[in-house]
Design an enzyme around this catalytic site. Structure first.
Site, PDB file in Angstrom:
ATOM      1  N   ASP B  48       0.796  -1.230   0.000  1.00 23.49           N
ATOM      2  CA  ASP B  48       0.000   0.000   0.000  1.00 23.49           C
ATOM      3  C   ASP B  48       0.829   1.282   0.000  1.00 23.49           C
ATOM      4  OD1 ASP B  48      -2.400  -1.280  -0.167  1.00 23.49           O
ATOM      5  OD2 ASP B  48      -2.755  -1.324   1.999  1.00 23.49           O
ATOM      6  N   ASP B 121       6.846  -5.565 -11.276  1.00 27.03           N
ATOM      7  CA  ASP B 121       6.102  -5.124 -10.096  1.00 27.03           C
ATOM      8  C   ASP B 121       6.170  -6.231  -9.059  1.00 27.03           C
ATOM      9  OD1 ASP B 121       4.356  -3.881  -8.340  1.00 27.03           O
ATOM     10  OD2 ASP B 121       2.604  -4.800  -9.267  1.00 27.03           O
ATOM     11  N   ASN B 176       6.606   8.577  -1.771  1.00 28.04           N
ATOM     12  CA  ASN B 176       5.316   8.742  -2.446  1.00 28.04           C
ATOM     13  C   ASN B 176       4.270   9.361  -1.501  1.00 28.04           C
ATOM     14  OD1 ASN B 176       3.445   8.425  -4.535  1.00 28.04           O
ATOM     15  ND2 ASN B 176       2.832   6.387  -3.820  1.00 28.04           N
ATOM     16  N   SER B 493      55.877 -21.300  20.676  1.00 30.31           N
ATOM     17  CA  SER B 493      56.549 -22.356  21.433  1.00 30.31           C
ATOM     18  C   SER B 493      56.255 -22.129  22.912  1.00 30.31           C
ATOM     19  CB  SER B 493      58.059 -22.284  21.162  1.00 30.31           C
ATOM     20  OG  SER B 493      58.721 -23.250  21.942  1.00 30.31           O
ATOM     21  N   SER B 495      53.277 -22.444  24.308  1.00 30.60           N
ATOM     22  CA  SER B 495      51.905 -22.001  24.562  1.00 30.60           C
ATOM     23  C   SER B 495      51.035 -23.136  25.079  1.00 30.60           C
ATOM     24  CB  SER B 495      51.303 -21.407  23.280  1.00 30.60           C
ATOM     25  OG  SER B 495      51.291 -22.375  22.247  1.00 30.60           O
ATOM     26  N   SER B 498      51.517 -29.033  22.712  1.00 29.61           N
ATOM     27  CA  SER B 498      51.815 -30.455  22.906  1.00 29.61           C
ATOM     28  C   SER B 498      51.012 -31.029  24.064  1.00 29.61           C
ATOM     29  CB  SER B 498      53.302 -30.659  23.156  1.00 29.61           C
ATOM     30  OG  SER B 498      54.019 -30.275  22.018  1.00 29.61           O
ATOM     31  N   SER B 565      53.679 -23.319  13.226  1.00 26.57           N
ATOM     32  CA  SER B 565      53.126 -22.802  11.952  1.00 26.57           C
ATOM     33  C   SER B 565      52.826 -21.306  12.031  1.00 26.57           C
ATOM     34  CB  SER B 565      51.888 -23.594  11.525  1.00 26.57           C
ATOM     35  OG  SER B 565      50.971 -23.760  12.584  1.00 26.57           O
TER      36      SER B 565
END
Lengths: 267, 673
Positions: B48, B121, B176, B493, B495, B498, B565
């Site tokens: 609407d 539309d 509008n 190393s 941390s 292992s 890594s």
């Protein structure tokens, strides 16, 4: 890339998606300009061989010129053609001589197709309908499922986007595949001209009249025209605003005639 | 013939009648052969807010209605005793007039200023969003309608969100019903600010925001100097003309080649590979790799029926049929690409999805994923975020499902590798549909993709072929009762990698899950004994460990890798390799600050590095790049070992344990061997 090229590529994509996804498809063929454009596109899509049958629903009210075209095209394109007539309705006396055009069209086209669907068990039918033909067709999908009763549930259509279509059907149902949906009448003629696609001679003027749309002879009127070239048709189209199907009586018989016909399985 | 006069039957055709007219093939030389591009405009917005009225107005003002249409609708209104409205011009269906809503997507053409437009539309009702999606997915441009009196409503926002997902970036906002707010500039500016902010959050910058009254015909075709004199911008039609002519969102000519295979035809002595070029350019003679099998061959010919001139190359958007130099295995779903710009091949997809089906999309429930011509079984493995259309914020709480009309960021896992691209790189290969029943249930776009740095030589090398085992991964998983996986622990190393690896291995083993630790130091005693500690050698060490881990995981083991890594690029390469092989990969960041690790120094290595006895030690004189998006982070400086191990175990079990339905559906080891 040209716009006509975009339309051609899209239509070819749709043809191939249909053939890959359905086991038993067929293409109703009315021999009109849209139908012949479809043959051309199918030839391109499948590299020269149309790998499914074409179906002509013969109402027994065909123009002789069109029947001649049918036999010519069958050989020219190497088509596997199935011709269907609703013999049962003709025996009952259904015909334009005695019945209104909506009834006749339903019996000799829609019901005939329904009978053929039951017999051949097609799961997909390729149609030549275009969105610009009338406002109900504007709402169609490229792949439009039909119920086992051949009805179109236009209130609840599946979504369709990014070239992914509805390809699953239950037994007895089928999908209408509509490669020309985005084309306009003008696009079709310009493509016929670009490609040099053969079309029935009835589209060109003889004695000051020609046909814009070809149906059963009792309800198809010619329009005044001197046009006898493709270029002429294109020029005429560009300058006219008369609706294409204005020469077809069954569309105008009552309000919403088209909607009723389409919901009942009319192409 | 009831109600009419039966015309005389047509005469039979004479003998030798030629029924066909043969137009001369004009090819590209035909005037008008280009066809006229139509800019496709989708009109969206809340129910609407005046969409149908605007379209009726556009048709009437541009004189685009078929002869007699306006009069016919006016007549129908008189018969029904209703006042005429422009919206009725569109609502050709009787039932639509009864309900006064548009039920489906309609397409209407109009011409203005020498250009052709096609209006799509889209209905504003919430239930009809699937139709709006259908329409908007095909659009070049969107007009978003807002009722000046009502302001932004739920569907205004939701449609904006969907436009961003569907890739419609060009948006004009029409405010509008300005007549209902007495043409006030203040109200317009207020709404303009609000909608610009909202769309900005979706990375959409509207081309124009225009005050209009579709009913009064103000600022649509003609400016309304009397009542909207304060507005300096264009009319709606001027704004549309200022946009580029449409004609499809064609792919990138210079982009990476993506030749999507639709089918293989053998109707005669040719073997024709048919499909569509979604991106890039394909030439005769090109060497093309077909994914996911990665078989390579050259294009022998491009087949173009009906065209007397040979075709040597085709660009994006083109339907294509080719023959190949060598008869390699190619089938529907495969994607051809040039070797230097490959797509991603992975079982994992990160995506933003929208869902349309009444039945919610649940975590772990099987769903078909359709991308280009691929169709694979997949499932949601994580719902990271459900987007609230109202605020564009995350909805609160963990979610088990994506409901109807919701938008969510998710992770999807496929049963076999999927070939795709990121949406912002190759749009057609970066979007997909999801399907649970016979109908499309939703769709999505790929948010990011891990591109391989290079293709594995073993597969593309001329004399090497890939030997496929006959036991499928599904069969192995069913046999072991769990999937294989690579659990990649990364961190400095000291941390705790292992320690965690050892504890995890033991816990998994006790639960019947086959697991194995791959330790960096241990590898250096055998497989990598020839490698030193130069940057190159360290990279090679990681590559070998990654390949090893992948192979072991493919065999069905849960591999716990414990390597520092340090570089993102190297970890990324392992992740890509695993995903390409369809192997679960999870990156676990074992996170303890350098100070803490140095304080622990269990093997005295930091002390030696500080003393200069070890060169290139990570954290001291060699960088450690923290993961940008790890699958799990363990703060081993803040939590005790039990807590970290518990989190790690839960994470791994969630990754590899088969769901009951999977176990039933996966055939046993006997079934697929």
């Amino acid at each position: 890339m040209s716009y006509l090229q975009t339309l051609e590529d899209q239509s070819i994509y749709i043809f191939r998606e249909a053939f890959s996804n359905f086991k038993n498809m067929a293409m109703p063929w009315s021999m009109g300009k849209d139908s012949n454009t479809l043959i051309w596109l199918a030839k391109k899509a499948f590299a020269g061989k149309i790998p499914f049958p074409l179906v002509h629903i013969d109402t027994t009210y065909e123009f002789p010129e069109m029947l001649a075209f049918r036999e010519w095209a069958r050989k020219h394109y190497d088509i596997d053609l199935i011709v269907i007539v609703n013999e049962e309705a003709r025996k009952r006396g259904v015909g334009y001589e005695t019945h209104d055009p909506v009834t006749v069209t339903h019996e000799l086209k829609s019901a005939a197709l329904q009978q053929a669907l039951a017999k051949y068990k097609w799961d997909a039918l390729v149609t030549g309908i275009r969105r610009d033909e009338d406002s109900t067709r504007a709402k169609e999908r490229y792949f439009s499922p039909r119920t086992a009763d051949n009805e179109w549930e236009y209130r609840d259509q599946p979504p369709e986007f990014w070239g992914q279509f509805t390809t699953a059907v239950k037994p007895g149902e089928h999908v209408r595949v509509q490669p020309l949906l985005d084309w306009t009448e003008l696009d079709v003629w310009e493509y016929i001209r670009r490609e040099g696609i053969p079309v029935p001679k009835m589209y060109f003027a003889e004695n000051g009249r020609r046909y814009r749309s070809l149906g059963c002879w009792p309800i198809t009127k010619s329009v005044e025209s001197q046009v006898n070239t493709i270029e002429g048709i294109i020029e005429e189209l560009k300058s006219t605003k008369t609706a294409e199907r204005a020469g077809r009586a069954q569309d105008h018989h009552e309000r919403n005639a088209m909607q009723k016909l389409r919901a009942k399985g009319f192409l | 013939m009831s109600g009419g006069v039966m015309p005389p039957a047509p005469k039979p055709v004479p003998a030798g009648f030629e029924p066909a007219f043969f137009p001369k093939r004009m090819g590209g030389a035909a005037a008008g052969a280009a066809g006229e591009p139509r800019t496709r405009i989708v009109v969206v917005g809340h129910v609407d807010h005046g969409k149908s009225t605007l379209i009726g107005r556009l048709l009437a003002d541009t004189d685009s209605l078929p002869e007699g249409k306006l009069e016919a609708v006016e007549k129908a209104c008189r018969e029904e005793g209703m006042p005429f409205e422009h919206a009725f011009l569109l609502d050709a269906l009787l039932e639509e007039q009864a309900q006064n809503i548009t039920i489906d997507t309609t397409r209407i053409e109009f011409r203005h200023g020498g250009r052709a437009f096609q209006i799509i539309d889209a209905p504003g009702h919430r239930e009809f969003i699937k139709n709006m999606v259908t329409g908007a997915a095909a659009a070049d441009e969107a007009i978003l309608m807002i009722d000046a009196k009502e302001g932004l409503k739920e569907q205004t926002r939701r449609h904006g969100l969907l436009l961003s997902l569907l890739g419609v970036a060009k948006v004009i906002v029409a405010v509008n019903k300005m007549d209902l707010v007495d043409w006030k500039e203040g109200r317009f500016r207020e709404l303009e600010k609000e909608i610009r902010e909202y769309l900005g959050g979706l990375k959409i910058s509207p081309r124009e925001v225009i005050p209009i009254s579709a009913r009064e015909g103000s600022q649509v075709k003609n400016p309304d100097a009397k009542r909207l004199g304060w507005f300096r911008g264009p009319t709606l039609l001027q704004a549309l003309l200022a946009g580029a002519p449409g004609g499809g969102r064609a792919g990138d000519v210079a982009g990476p080649l993506r030749f999507v295979v639709q089918d293989v035809y053998r109707f005669d002595d040719r073997r024709v590979i048919a499909g569509r070029i979604e991106s890039g350019t394909l030439k005769v003679g090109d060497s093309v790799v077909f994914f996911p099998d990665r078989k390579t061959t050259r294009i022998k010919t491009i087949e173009d029926w009906g065209n007397p001139d040979p075709v040597r190359e085709l660009g994006p958007g083109r339907a294509v049929a080719v023959t190949l130099e060598e008869q390699i295995f190619v089938e529907r779903g495969h994607v051809g690409a040039h070797e230097d710009l490959p797509p991603v091949e992975s079982r994992e997809v990160r995506a933003r999805i929208f869902w349309l089906d009444a039945e919610a999309l649940r975590l772990q429930a099987p769903v078909q994923l359709r991308l280009a011509t691929q169709n694979v079984e997949a499932r949601l493995v994580a719902i990271d975020r459900v987007v609230d259309a109202e605020k564009l914020e995350q909805k609160s709480g963990a979610r088990e499902e994506v409901g109807r009309f919701e938008v969510a960021e998710v992770r999807i896992r496929c049963r076999r590798p999927l070939v795709y691209d990121a949406h912002d790189r190759v749009e057609p290969l970066g979007r997909f549909a999801l399907q649970q029943g016979p109908r499309l249930g939703g769709g999505g776009i790929v948010l990011e993709a891990e591109y391989p740095a290079r293709l594995a030589k073993a597969v593309t090398g001329e004399h090497l072929t890939w030997t496929e085992g006959r036991v499928s991964q599904e069969a192995r998983a069913a046999h072991f009762g769990h999937e294989g996986a690579v659990i990649w622990l990364t961190g400095l190393s000291g941390s705790g990698k292992s320690t965690l690896a050892v504890a995890l291995e033991s816990l998994l083993f006790r639960r019947g899950i086959a697991s194995m630790i791959l330790d960096g130091d241990n590898l250096r005693h055998g497989l990598c004994a020839d490698l030193g500690f130069s940057l190159e050698d360290r990279a090679e060490n990681i590559r070998r460990a990654g390949e090893m881990a992948k192979l072991m995981a493919e065999s069905g083991l849960v591999v716990i890798s414990s390597l520092i890594s340090p570089l993102r690029k190297e970890r990324q390469a392992v992740r890509s390799a695993c995903h390409a092989a369809g192997v679960n990969y999870s990156e676990v960041f074992v996170n303890a600050p350098l100070g803490e690790c140095e304080k622990r120094d269990p093997r005295g290595l930091y002390r030696k590095a500080r003393a200069g006895e070890i060169k290139g030690f990570t954290g001291i004189d060699s960088p450690y790049e923290e993961p940008e998006r790890p699958d799990l982070v363990l703060r081993t400086d803040r939590e005790n070992v039990e807590s970290s191990v518990g989190q790690l175990l839960r994470h791994v079990l969630g990754l590899v344990r088969l769901k009951d339905e999977d176990r039933e559906s996966a055939e046993g080891p006997g079934g697929q061997i």
